[in-house]
Design a protein around this motif. Structure first.
Motif: not given
Length: 330
Positions: A201, A238, A241, A255
């Motif tokens: 992430r 991803t 964030w 994660t």
């Protein structure tokens, strides 16, 4: 599988590095070699009341069999050292220890380097440009692409930028360097942690990950396109964030690592979560290097109150990474 050959640089002699090193005599560890001033270590052991014997060591002797006597590859400090009192004259000897370790590792005569804490300020006060272990070791190894990763209690946080003033961080975030950092992170998670398909992430740079461009466009113009490119290659990645919500259990439970944009975005969370047990690992080097998660703690030097746990975890992590690399290459 051949036994492990670990080097440990003492670090800043006025700090708690010598305290931690002499305390190793009280723990069962794989044979290792300290790099530092043997008189400084002996004096600190007396100051702390730790009974330990020291033996000068050189590469020609072969690796020590045990740690009942602490083997020291001796480096003589120009000035005698006193706990808690920095002396710029001793800074070159601190860096000499790192240089020796790298040379031995590159020659294949040692397997990993664990570094004790150093004091960046006193090295710069000595007239030597120095921004940190990570950057120095990268230059010494001729490696331009490295990545700082801290790991502890199941949390791993890597940094897209390291020791920069905050005002310079935004200008340092660009697509080329960000993609390079992410590739180093994926490679390191595979090579050193045995994660075949690491789940990564990525934080944004700005509050609320830029709030759709209202608080900055780095997420839209730089970070998201790089993530999209790697997703197109099949990565489990991803982001960007918002950092203030990413570091919560709901997001972190699936994660393997987080890439944060700057030092004090990611490391306060990691250290709150695992301070004293976390390990600093340099990814991308041709050598294995781990370190403690703390500084020189000048106020604790010689007091007997320095905690050794992070050093023990750093030694364990170095050993595990060496074993993992051997397994992956066999």
């Amino acid at each position: 599988m051949s036994r492990l050959r670990l080097l440990l640089s003492v670090g800043e002699p006025a700090g708690i590095g010598p305290d931690l090193c002499v305390s190793l005599a009280q723990h069962m560890l794989p044979p290792l070699v300290l790099i530092g001033d043997i008189d400084c270590l002996r004096h600190r052991a007396i100051q702390l009341g730790i009974p330990v014997a020291f033996a000068p060591w050189s590469p020609e002797q072969g690796w020590p069999e045990n740690n009942q006597t602490l083997s020291v590859w001796p480096i003589t400090l120009p000035h005698s050292c006193r706990a808690g009192q920095l002396d710029p004259a001793n800074a070159p000897a601190v860096l000499e220890g790192l240089d020796r370790a790298v040379s031995l590792l590159q020659a294949g005569l040692a397997d990993a380097l664990v570094t004790g804490p150093i004091h960046k300020g006193v090295i710069n006060d000595a007239g030597i440009a120095f921004s940190g272990h990570t950057e120095y070791l990268a230059a010494r190894c001729g490696q331009g692409e490295v990545l700082m990763l801290l790991a502890g209690r199941g949390l791993r946080v890597a940094l897209a930028t390291t020791h920069l003033p905050l005002r310079d961080v935004a200008a340092a975030i660009n697509a080329t360097d960000l993609e390079r950092s992410l590739r180093l992170l994926q490679q390191g998670l595979r090579q050193d942690f045995g994660l075949a398909e690491p789940r990564i992430r990525v934080t944004g740079l700005n509050p609320h990950a830029g709030e759709g461009g209202h608080l900055g466009r780095e997420e839209i113009d730089i970070i998201a396109p790089v993530i999209g490119k790697l997703q197109g290659e099949g990565w489990a990645i991803t982001g960007p964030w918002p950092a203030d919500t990413l570091f919560t259990p709901r997001f972190l439970e699936d994660t393997d690592a987080v890439l944060a944009m700057y030092h004090d975005q990611g490391l306060p969370v990691l250290k709150y979560h695992a301070f004293g047990e976390a390990v600093n690992i340099t990814l991308g080097l041709p050598i294995v290097r781990t370190s403690v998660d703390h500084g020189t703690a000048l106020d604790l030097a010689g007091s007997g109150r320095a905690e050794i746990h992070s050093l023990l975890h750093a030694i364990q992590a170095a050993a595990e990474i060496v074993r993992q690399r051997r397994l992956s290459s066999s």
